[in-house]
Design an enzyme around this catalytic site. Structure first.
Site, PDB file in Angstrom:
ATOM      1  N   ILE A   1       0.674  -1.067   0.172  1.00  0.00           N
ATOM      2  CA  ILE A   1       0.127   0.082   0.366  1.00  0.00           C
ATOM      3  C   ILE A   1       0.901   1.202  -0.098  1.00  0.00           C
ATOM      4  O   ILE A   1       2.075   1.158   0.532  1.00  0.00           O
ATOM      5  CB  ILE A   1      -0.725   0.277   1.103  1.00  0.00           C
ATOM      6  N   SER A   2       0.760   2.042  -0.495  1.00  0.00           N
ATOM      7  CA  SER A   2       1.677   3.199  -1.251  1.00  0.00           C
ATOM      8  C   SER A   2       1.735   4.390  -0.059  1.00  0.00           C
ATOM      9  O   SER A   2       0.885   4.428   0.768  1.00  0.00           O
ATOM     10  CB  SER A   2       1.113   4.223  -2.588  1.00  0.00           C
ATOM     11  N   GLN A   3       3.217   4.581   0.185  1.00  0.00           N
ATOM     12  CA  GLN A   3       3.400   6.028   1.407  1.00  0.00           C
ATOM     13  C   GLN A   3       2.022   6.946   0.928  1.00  0.00           C
ATOM     14  O   GLN A   3       1.288   7.304  -0.722  1.00  0.00           O
ATOM     15  CB  GLN A   3       4.142   6.706   0.982  1.00  0.00           C
TER      16      GLN A   3
END
Ligand code: SAH
Length: 211
Positions: free
Chosen positions: A61-63
């Site tokens: 899951i992206s920053q």
């Protein structure tokens, strides 16, 4: 974990607003969507920290900050129809569902599709549809899209997806080699698609159908 609502407020203030994210619709959406619900149990206490997290199947899951940059670039209108490539956890899908009218999202890992659909349904998002399949092909049956957000790194600007943008469509996509990429933002200017180079980023690869 600490109070998620308070943690989200700190995330929005210190990771987003203080770094220059200013679009009130994006900031509000990121304040509303419960990111911890999209993070697997073992990492949930880190859901509001300033980095990506594993979500299974070797994906992440992206920053939050990178998500905010991508969403802000697209300048979504509440009437927009959006395509997301790489649903992953479904977190960005939920944000897109907050910001646009209709979201079509495509993911190649069936287990991730299942998990994302479950959380999105529990949270009551009824304007997002998730498809299992090869997102590198887009979703021609539902094109054109007002905006396309690609959450996996493409080796080149994906022309198949560019062709699925509406006349005023915008696309944000990480482009480059597997160890480092740059966000590329595409928009139409006077009938032509114009590309601008943005932040350097690191995404998992977009798996291409011929591999
Ligand atoms: N926005 C997601 C990011 C997930 S990481 C989140 O916040 O959780 C990128 C995702 O792209 C992974 O889940 C990966 O499986 C998916 N992906 C990679 N190549 C793909 C392809 N060709 N078609 C569909 N999904 C793809």
């Amino acid at each position: 974990m600490p109070d998620p609502t308070a943690a989200r407020q700190v995330m929005v203030d210190s990771q987003l607003r203080d770094r220059g994210i200013s679009d009130p619709r994006v900031l509000d959406a990121m304040l509303r969507v419960p990111r911890h619900r999209f993070v697997p149990e073992p990492y949930r206490s880190q859901a509001y920290e300033d980095h990506p997290l594993p979500i299974g199947d070797d994906q992440t899951i992206s920053q939050p900050y990178i998500v905010a940059i991508m969403l802000e670039s697209l300048q979504l209108a509440p009437t927009d129809k959006v395509l997301e490539v790489g649903t992953g956890s479904g977190y960005v899908t939920a944000l897109l569902a907050e910001l646009a009218q209709q979201v079509f999202s495509i993911e190649r890992h069936p287990a991730l599709v299942e998990g994302a659909c479950e959380v999105l349904a529990e949270l009551g998002y009824s304007n997002a549809r998730i498809f299992t399949g090869d997102g590198a092909l887009g979703l021609p049956a539902y094109a054109p899209f007002d905006a396309i957000l690609v959450s996996a790194a493409a080796p080149d600007l994906p022309s198949v997806l560019l062709a699925q943008l509406s006349d005023s469509g915008r696309m944000i996509v990480p482009v480059g080699a597997s160890d480092s990429q740059q966000l590329q933002f595409v928009r139409a200017v006077g009938g032509r698609q114009v590309v601008s180079l943005r932040e350097h980023v690191r995404f998992v690869p977009l798996v291409l159908n011929h591999e």
